[in-house]
Write a protein that holds these residues in place. Structure first.
Motif, PDB file in Angstrom:
ATOM      1  N   ASP A   9       0.846  -1.190   0.000  1.00  0.00           N
ATOM      2  CA  ASP A   9       0.000   0.000   0.000  1.00  0.00           C
ATOM      3  C   ASP A   9       0.886   1.245   0.000  1.00  0.00           C
ATOM      4  N   ILE A  10       0.787   2.051  -1.040  1.00  0.00           N
ATOM      5  CA  ILE A  10       1.637   3.243  -1.153  1.00  0.00           C
ATOM      6  C   ILE A  10       1.406   4.228  -0.018  1.00  0.00           C
ATOM      7  N   THR A  11       0.210   4.234   0.565  1.00  0.00           N
ATOM      8  CA  THR A  11      -0.090   5.183   1.635  1.00  0.00           C
ATOM      9  C   THR A  11       0.648   4.847   2.928  1.00  0.00           C
ATOM     10  N   GLU A  12       1.275   3.684   3.000  1.00  0.00           N
ATOM     11  CA  GLU A  12       2.006   3.281   4.205  1.00  0.00           C
ATOM     12  C   GLU A  12       3.517   3.448   4.058  1.00  0.00           C
ATOM     13  N   GLN A  13       3.974   3.987   2.931  1.00  0.00           N
ATOM     14  CA  GLN A  13       5.411   4.103   2.670  1.00  0.00           C
ATOM     15  C   GLN A  13       6.021   5.261   3.451  1.00  0.00           C
ATOM     16  N   ARG A  14       7.119   4.964   4.127  1.00  0.00           N
ATOM     17  CA  ARG A  14       7.856   5.995   4.869  1.00  0.00           C
ATOM     18  C   ARG A  14       8.949   6.545   3.961  1.00  0.00           C
ATOM     19  N   VAL A  15       8.559   7.524   3.177  1.00  0.00           N
ATOM     20  CA  VAL A  15       9.451   8.192   2.230  1.00  0.00           C
ATOM     21  C   VAL A  15       9.206   9.697   2.337  1.00  0.00           C
ATOM     22  N   ASP A  16      10.062  10.486   1.705  1.00  0.00           N
ATOM     23  CA  ASP A  16       9.852  11.930   1.720  1.00  0.00           C
ATOM     24  C   ASP A  16       8.607  12.318   0.931  1.00  0.00           C
ATOM     25  N   ALA A  17       8.415  11.674  -0.234  1.00  0.00           N
ATOM     26  CA  ALA A  17       7.281  12.035  -1.093  1.00  0.00           C
ATOM     27  C   ALA A  17       6.618  10.796  -1.672  1.00  0.00           C
ATOM     28  N   ALA A  65       3.132  17.750 -12.863  1.00  0.00           N
ATOM     29  CA  ALA A  65       3.114  17.344 -11.459  1.00  0.00           C
ATOM     30  C   ALA A  65       3.164  18.570 -10.558  1.00  0.00           C
ATOM     31  N   VAL A  66       2.611  18.418  -9.366  1.00  0.00           N
ATOM     32  CA  VAL A  66       2.588  19.480  -8.368  1.00  0.00           C
ATOM     33  C   VAL A  66       2.598  18.836  -6.982  1.00  0.00           C
ATOM     34  N   ALA A  67       3.196  19.527  -6.003  1.00  0.00           N
ATOM     35  CA  ALA A  67       3.302  18.971  -4.645  1.00  0.00           C
ATOM     36  C   ALA A  67       2.349  19.656  -3.680  1.00  0.00           C
ATOM     37  N   THR A  68       1.877  18.859  -2.717  1.00  0.00           N
ATOM     38  CA  THR A  68       1.110  19.373  -1.577  1.00  0.00           C
ATOM     39  C   THR A  68       1.653  18.695  -0.323  1.00  0.00           C
ATOM     40  N   THR A  69       1.111  19.102   0.805  1.00  0.00           N
ATOM     41  CA  THR A  69       1.389  18.399   2.048  1.00  0.00           C
ATOM     42  C   THR A  69       0.974  16.935   1.908  1.00  0.00           C
ATOM     43  N   ALA A  70       1.489  16.093   2.786  1.00  0.00           N
ATOM     44  CA  ALA A  70       1.054  14.695   2.826  1.00  0.00           C
ATOM     45  C   ALA A  70       0.040  14.468   3.940  1.00  0.00           C
ATOM     46  N   GLY A  71      -0.333  15.526   4.651  1.00  0.00           N
ATOM     47  CA  GLY A  71      -1.327  15.371   5.705  1.00  0.00           C
ATOM     48  C   GLY A  71      -0.911  14.339   6.738  1.00  0.00           C
ATOM     49  N   ARG A  72      -1.767  13.347   6.952  1.00  0.00           N
ATOM     50  CA  ARG A  72      -1.504  12.317   7.973  1.00  0.00           C
ATOM     51  C   ARG A  72      -0.707  11.128   7.446  1.00  0.00           C
ATOM     52  N   LEU A  73      -0.278  11.177   6.189  1.00  0.00           N
ATOM     53  CA  LEU A  73       0.536  10.078   5.641  1.00  0.00           C
ATOM     54  C   LEU A  73       1.943  10.120   6.232  1.00  0.00           C
ATOM     55  N   PRO A  74       2.659   8.988   6.244  1.00  0.00           N
ATOM     56  CA  PRO A  74       4.017   8.976   6.802  1.00  0.00           C
ATOM     57  C   PRO A  74       5.062   9.495   5.797  1.00  0.00           C
ATOM     58  N   ALA A  75       4.725  10.568   5.103  1.00  0.00           N
ATOM     59  CA  ALA A  75       5.609  11.215   4.144  1.00  0.00           C
ATOM     60  C   ALA A  75       5.500  12.713   4.392  1.00  0.00           C
ATOM     61  N   ARG A  76       6.369  13.500   3.777  1.00  0.00           N
ATOM     62  CA  ARG A  76       6.288  14.956   3.933  1.00  0.00           C
ATOM     63  C   ARG A  76       5.427  15.598   2.855  1.00  0.00           C
ATOM     64  N   TRP A  77       5.469  15.016   1.651  1.00  0.00           N
ATOM     65  CA  TRP A  77       4.748  15.597   0.523  1.00  0.00           C
ATOM     66  C   TRP A  77       4.007  14.521  -0.261  1.00  0.00           C
ATOM     67  N   VAL A  78       2.950  14.961  -0.936  1.00  0.00           N
ATOM     68  CA  VAL A  78       2.320  14.168  -1.987  1.00  0.00           C
ATOM     69  C   VAL A  78       2.587  14.924  -3.285  1.00  0.00           C
ATOM     70  N   ILE A  79       3.124  14.216  -4.260  1.00  0.00           N
ATOM     71  CA  ILE A  79       3.331  14.791  -5.587  1.00  0.00           C
ATOM     72  C   ILE A  79       2.236  14.231  -6.476  1.00  0.00           C
ATOM     73  N   HIS A  80       1.349  15.111  -6.923  1.00  0.00           N
ATOM     74  CA  HIS A  80       0.210  14.719  -7.750  1.00  0.00           C
ATOM     75  C   HIS A  80       0.621  14.810  -9.215  1.00  0.00           C
ATOM     76  N   THR A  81       0.357  13.759  -9.981  1.00  0.00           N
ATOM     77  CA  THR A  81       0.611  13.782 -11.419  1.00  0.00           C
ATOM     78  C   THR A  81      -0.566  13.131 -12.123  1.00  0.00           C
ATOM     79  N   VAL A  82      -0.851  13.613 -13.317  1.00  0.00           N
ATOM     80  CA  VAL A  82      -1.994  13.110 -14.072  1.00  0.00           C
ATOM     81  C   VAL A  82      -1.477  12.274 -15.240  1.00  0.00           C
ATOM     82  N   GLY A  83      -1.726  10.978 -15.164  1.00  0.00           N
ATOM     83  CA  GLY A  83      -1.306  10.087 -16.235  1.00  0.00           C
ATOM     84  C   GLY A  83      -2.271  10.128 -17.406  1.00  0.00           C
TER      85      GLY A  83
END
Length: 171
Positions: A9-17, A65-83
């Protein structure tokens, strides 16, 4: 760059983004996008709404692509991209490659050193998994980036196997 694969599950990854396979509205959806918004909480949606109220009034274009906060995820940012949606009539592989390249550029801009990617466009957008894996691996390997770790997080064993085969071919 260290390129790794993970089944889970990508939402459980402990990464920066964490990269979100978003839709152009940036307002949430199904699949990876819905999971990230649900687990990350309202702060992600609030920043997406602010982006839409500002310079992304028409939405995020495919391949960008654009970045936002990661909120409650164990990351600092979410990078949104549209495939891109896969098409048998039109080669959209450059747009898919752009998703990975642009996400890494945004990661560099925010200072992220570790990034987790899903298999962009291979779900409801219909991109064939083996080809999506090939494009993802080739693009990430050839990208000029300061990101030290790229982790492809695959939801099921067939996706993991497709990415493992793409990594093996890229060596």
């Amino acid at each position: 760059m260290n390129l790794t694969l993970a089944l889970g599950d990508i939402t459980e990854q402990r990464v920066d983004a964490i990269v979100n396979a978003a839709n152009s509205s940036l307002l949430g959806g199904g699949g990876v996008d819905g999971a990230i918004h649900r687990k990350g909480g309202p702060d992600i949606l609030a920043e997406c709404r602010a982006l839409r109220a500002g310079h992304l009034g028409r939405g995020l274009p495919t391949g960008r692509a654009v970045a936002t906060t990661a909120g409650r995820l164990p990351a600092r940012w979410v990078i949104h991209t549209v495939g891109p949606v896969h098409s048998r009539e039109e080669d959209r592989s450059a747009l898919l490659a752009s998703c990975y390249r642009e996400s890494l550029r945004v990661a560099d801009d925010v200072g992220a050193r570790s990034v987790a990617f899903p298999a962009i466009s291979t779900g409801v957008y219909g991109w064939p998994m083996a080809d999506g894996a090939r494009i993802a691996v080739e693009t990430v390997r050839s990208a000029a980036t300061s990101v030290a770790e790229v982790r492809f997080v695959l939801f099921d064993p067939p996706a993991y196997e497709a990415f493992a085969a793409a990594v093996a071919r890229a060596h």
